[in-house]
Each structure stands twice: as structure tokens, then as C-alpha cells.
Design a protein around this motif. Structure first.
Motif, PDB file in Angstrom:
ATOM      1  N   LEU A  38       0.859  -1.311  -0.167  1.00 17.10           N
ATOM      2  CA  LEU A  38       0.064  -0.146  -0.263  1.00 17.10           C
ATOM      3  C   LEU A  38       0.830   1.121  -0.072  1.00 17.10           C
ATOM      4  O   LEU A  38       1.792   1.430   0.868  1.00 17.10           O
ATOM      5  CB  LEU A  38      -0.931   0.054   1.282  1.00 17.10           C
ATOM      6  N   THR A  39       0.435   2.381  -0.896  1.00 19.10           N
ATOM      7  CA  THR A  39       1.380   3.485  -0.870  1.00 19.10           C
ATOM      8  C   THR A  39       0.258   4.555  -1.037  1.00 19.10           C
ATOM      9  O   THR A  39      -0.912   4.255  -1.347  1.00 19.10           O
ATOM     10  CB  THR A  39       2.152   3.452  -2.227  1.00 19.10           C
ATOM     11  N   PHE A  40       0.529   5.655  -0.389  1.00 17.79           N
ATOM     12  CA  PHE A  40      -0.324   6.757  -0.198  1.00 17.79           C
ATOM     13  C   PHE A  40       0.170   8.112  -0.769  1.00 17.79           C
ATOM     14  O   PHE A  40       1.352   8.410  -0.300  1.00 17.79           O
ATOM     15  CB  PHE A  40      -0.716   7.101   1.041  1.00 17.79           C
ATOM     16  N   GLY A  41      -0.239   8.539  -1.534  1.00 17.65           N
ATOM     17  CA  GLY A  41       0.204  10.048  -2.017  1.00 17.65           C
ATOM     18  C   GLY A  41       0.176  11.370  -0.795  1.00 17.65           C
ATOM     19  O   GLY A  41      -0.537  10.905   0.221  1.00 17.65           O
ATOM     20  N   PRO A  42       0.724  12.083  -0.956  1.00 19.25           N
ATOM     21  CA  PRO A  42       0.721  13.114   0.226  1.00 19.25           C
ATOM     22  C   PRO A  42      -0.645  13.677   0.622  1.00 19.25           C
ATOM     23  O   PRO A  42      -0.618  13.786   1.845  1.00 19.25           O
ATOM     24  CB  PRO A  42       1.447  14.407  -0.523  1.00 19.25           C
ATOM     25  N   TYR A  77       5.418   9.373  -2.214  1.00 18.42           N
ATOM     26  CA  TYR A  77       4.688   8.337  -1.558  1.00 18.42           C
ATOM     27  C   TYR A  77       5.001   7.929  -0.170  1.00 18.42           C
ATOM     28  O   TYR A  77       6.093   8.340   0.385  1.00 18.42           O
ATOM     29  CB  TYR A  77       4.383   7.407  -2.421  1.00 18.42           C
ATOM     30  N   TYR A  78       3.912   7.413   0.677  1.00 15.46           N
ATOM     31  CA  TYR A  78       4.472   7.113   1.896  1.00 15.46           C
ATOM     32  C   TYR A  78       3.497   5.572   2.011  1.00 15.46           C
ATOM     33  O   TYR A  78       2.687   5.230   1.392  1.00 15.46           O
ATOM     34  CB  TYR A  78       3.502   7.816   2.791  1.00 15.46           C
ATOM     35  N   THR A  79       4.111   4.867   2.848  1.00 13.40           N
ATOM     36  CA  THR A  79       3.643   3.493   3.240  1.00 13.40           C
ATOM     37  C   THR A  79       3.063   3.440   4.601  1.00 13.40           C
ATOM     38  O   THR A  79       2.600   4.451   5.245  1.00 13.40           O
ATOM     39  CB  THR A  79       4.885   2.520   3.432  1.00 13.40           C
ATOM     40  N   ILE A  80       2.391   2.396   4.827  1.00 20.61           N
ATOM     41  CA  ILE A  80       1.447   2.120   6.136  1.00 20.61           C
ATOM     42  C   ILE A  80       2.492   2.544   7.221  1.00 20.61           C
ATOM     43  O   ILE A  80       1.909   3.211   8.169  1.00 20.61           O
ATOM     44  CB  ILE A  80       0.911   0.909   5.989  1.00 20.61           C
ATOM     45  N   ASP A  81       3.753   2.047   7.119  1.00 13.60           N
ATOM     46  CA  ASP A  81       4.595   2.226   8.437  1.00 13.60           C
ATOM     47  C   ASP A  81       5.118   3.956   8.378  1.00 13.60           C
ATOM     48  O   ASP A  81       5.253   4.044   9.462  1.00 13.60           O
ATOM     49  CB  ASP A  81       6.126   1.397   7.968  1.00 13.60           C
TER      50      ASP A  81
END
Length: 401
Positions: A38-42, A77-81
Motif C-alpha cells: 500500500l502506498t499513499f500520495g501526500p 509517496y508514503y507506506t503504512i509504516d
């Protein structure tokens, strides 16, 4: 020599297990074990942690947060951690206070096909995505939720540290935390179901001949086990068996809130009348055996709702008139996205769109809305999060009964 029937059933079992493993190998390739990619944009990351994009960028600029990861096109991007670390740096406590108990939610209905295990899995992932510490306890011998968390029930056969062993009054295993397993989600743990759970049902039932003290202890075994970890989690989700035997009574005794899935179909609606009456009768049985239960909340959710099917819209209106404020304002919509994700042993929150992105997003937005309502009920059970309780404390110096 085994009979023809026994040999046939075992051959079919092996064939099914082989096919399951092949499906998992395709779904989880190359690891053959579920991992969260899972990756998330800002913008999404900021929304999930409850801070602005600008605040996170400033913390990165100040060195309080590391610089975000980047794709080849320089998109951050950011991960769940990463989300967990951001919450820690900002001091964001999404869950209960350390001295408060987890809220124990049973997702319960006796009727099959109402979406009980699917809801449990999706709600667990929703909570984990928002930073809550979650324990899932699969109390159903069918082990659907266990399988969704990538644990094979048959692999626990030789492991004495199982829920079945803990619940059985014949067992000497009494360390509930040892039955807890990790999952792919860093803040979610599971007590998986196992094939021995059905044996525990028989062992619990046999205490009926041993006097009231033995019966009381058998009804409280899960509650006692959860008390040893009640401070370690924010939410504990129980996936009960579809019948109300001693396993089901253990779930009812351990829960502090109940979520009842009911499809907008006439037979499901009518069967819920019997279900609720049975629940009330069994709570009286628990009370008579020294195990009183008083839930902090009871909510009903219309599940697998298809507004295009004849009669379902009218049934939803009937449910709204019947259940009033006990019915969640949003139904869970029937979705091919959920079916496709489940076939790959995943939830919507672990999956990418299988069709149009807009269809996937509608499904996810719907689940977010439903689970947000349940989460609101959960948060009200914690004095540290319940604004009404806080105001009462401020006005009188103590929390009113």
C-alpha cells in the motif's frame, strides 16, 4: 480400510487445498505470503493521519520526519509504516487512553450469507488504516476470517496454542496471548480459528452436567482471556459462529458492543426477529449464571444492499422504520469489487481497482461511511474520547453513572 466415502472426501479435500494454494501463489506472487503493497500520495496520507500536507512537509523540512519516498517520476509517496511514524512524531493518539479497555465488538447474526466475516475483515483493515490497534478473534469453526488473513486453519493442528485449546475446559493451556498471531497489517493481530474449535464446543457443552460453577466458568472463558490483553488494543473484533451454542455464548459474554448485519431481503429480515429474541433470552441465561452483560451499543447494518433489485429498496425503508436510530444511516452496497477482492484473499483496503477506478472508489467511500459510523459508537465508549463524558467530568468532577 477407509470407506469409499471417506477416501473420496479426503481426496476432494486435498484437491481443494491444492487449488487454494495455487490461487494464493498467483494472488501473492512472488512472496506466496500476503504483504501490504500500500502506498499513499501526500494528500491521502495527510487525510489519514489528520494533519495537513503543509504540516507534514514542514516536519520533513525541519528534520522531524524523513524525506518521503519517491517514484521514478519524482512523485512522493508514503507506506503504512510511514503513517504510523508520522502519527508518533506528531503525538497523534487515535485510540483509547492507556488505562482504558478495548471495545469488544461482536459482528453477529445466526443466518449465513449476511456478510459477517467479510464485514469483520474489512472493518479490521479500515481501523488499521486509520492507526488503531486491532485484535481479531475468529470464533467460527468455518474459519473464513482466518483464511482472509492468510492463515491456514489446518496448519494449526499440531499447535496447542489455539483458541480451541484455550476455550476447552479439558485443556491445560491457559495463556491466551500465546494464541495471538501477527498479520500483514502492523497494528492488527489475530487469534485464528482452527479445526479444534468445534471440539471445544463439545467440551464446553459437557460442563452442563458438572454444576453451576463449571457452567459459569465455561461461559466466561473468552471474556477472561480477553481481559489479559484488553489494554493492549483499541478494538477487539469477534467473528462468532452462526449458531448460539457455548461458543456463541462466550462471544456474547465477552462483547461490549454488537453489530448486526441484515440484508434487505424479506427472509433475512424475518429471521432477525428470531435472532434478536434469542440474543435477549441468552443474555438472561448468562445473567442467571453469574455472567451479566450490558452492551455499550447495539447497531444494525443493512448489508449487501442492491438498490436495483426488486423489493430491496422497500425492505430498506421497512428496516429504517423498524430499527430507527439503531440502524446505521448507510447500507453496505453490494459490489463486485468486494467479491473480487475476497477471491484474492484480500479486502478492498488491500486491493487495487479490478474495474473502473470510479467504481472502486464508490465502494471504498461507502465502506468508509459505514465504518465511520461504527467507529463513532466505539469512541463514545472511551471516556478520554467521549466529549459528553468529558463535559460531565468537568462540570461535576466525576463521571455520572
Amino acid at each position: 480400510m477407509p470407506s469409499y466415502t471417506v477416501k473420496t472426501l479426503r481426496a476432494l479435500t486435498r484437491s481443494c487445498e491444492d487449488m487454494r494454494d495455487r490461487v494464493k501463489q498467483i494472488a501473492f506472487e512472488p512472496e506466496n505470503t500476503k504483504v501490504l503493497n500500500l502506498t499513499f500520495g501526500p494528500g491521502i496520507a495527510a487525510e489519514l493521519v489528520g494533519r495537513s500536507v503543509e504540516a507534514i512537509r514542514q516536519a520533513e523540512k525541519d528534520g522531524r520526519l524523513p524525506q518521503p519516498k519517491q517514484l521514478g517520476n519524482a512523485r512522493r509517496y508514503y507506506t503504512i509504516d510511514d503513517l504510523t511514524h508520522i502519527r508518533k512524531v506528531f503525538g497523534i493518539e487515535v485510540g483509547k487512553a492507556s488505562d482504558e479497555d478495548a471495545v469488544v465488538v461482536a459482528v453477529q447474526n445466526f443466518k449465513g450469507g449476511v456478510g459477517k466475516s467479510t464485514i469483520t475483515k474489512h472493518f479490521a483493515d479500515y481501523l488499521a488504516l486509520h492507526g488503531y490497534r486491532v485484535l481479531v478473534v475468529d470464533c467460527d469453526p468455518q474459519a473464513s476470517t482466518t483464511t482472509m488473513f492468510d492463515i491456514q486453519p489446518e496448519s494449526l493442528l499440531d499447535d496447542e496454542c489455539t483458541l480451541g485449546e484455550f476455550l476447552s475446559p479439558r485443556s491445560t493451556f491457559d495463556e491466551f496471548p500465546k494464541a495471538i498471531h501477527d498479520t500483514a497489517w502492523p497494528t492488527t493481530k489475530i487469534v485464528p480459528s482452527s479445526l479444534g474449535l468445534q471440539d471445544a464446543e463439545w467440551d464446553l457443552t459437557s460442563t452442563l452436567t458438572e454444576g453451576s460453577q463449571a457452567v459459569r466458568e465455561s461461559l466466561q472463558r473468552l471474556r477472561i482471556g480477553l481481559q489479559t490483553v484488553i489494554k493492549d488494543f483499541d478494538v477487539i473484533l469477534l467473528d462468532p459462529p452462526p449458531a448460539m451454542g457455548f461458543l456463541g455464548l462466550n462471544v456474547m459474554a465477552a462483547a461490549s458492543g454488537i453489530l448486526i448485519p441484515v440484508p434487505a431481503r424479506q427472509l433475512d429480515y424475518l429471521s432477525t426477529i428470531h435472532f434478536m429474541e434469542t440474543i435477549a433470552e441468552n443474555l438472561e441465561i448468562l445473567d442467571s449464571h453469574g455472567t451479566p452483560v450490558d452492551y455499550g451499543f447495539i447497531r444494525i447494518v443493512c448489508s449487501a444492499f442492491n438498490p436495483g433489485k426488486p423489493g430491496e429498496h422497500e425492505m430498506l425503508q421497512m428496516m429504517q422504520a423498524t430499527y430507527a436510530n439503531f440502524l446505521l444511516s448507510q447500507p453496505i452496497l453490494s459490489s463486485e469489487e468486494i467479491k473480487n477482492a475476497t477471491q484474492a484473499f484480500r479486502s478492498i483496503y488491500e486491493s487495487k481497482p479490478s474495474a473502473a477506478t470510479a467504481t472502486y472508489q464508490r465502494c471504498r467511500d461507502n465502506l468508509d461511511s459505514v465504518f465511520g459510523e461504527v467507529l463513532q459508537q466505539i469512541r463514545q465508549q472511551w471516556p478520554s474520547k467521549n466529549l459528553a463524558m468529558q463535559r460531565t467530568t468537568d462540570d461535576s468532577g466525576s463521571i455520572a453513572a
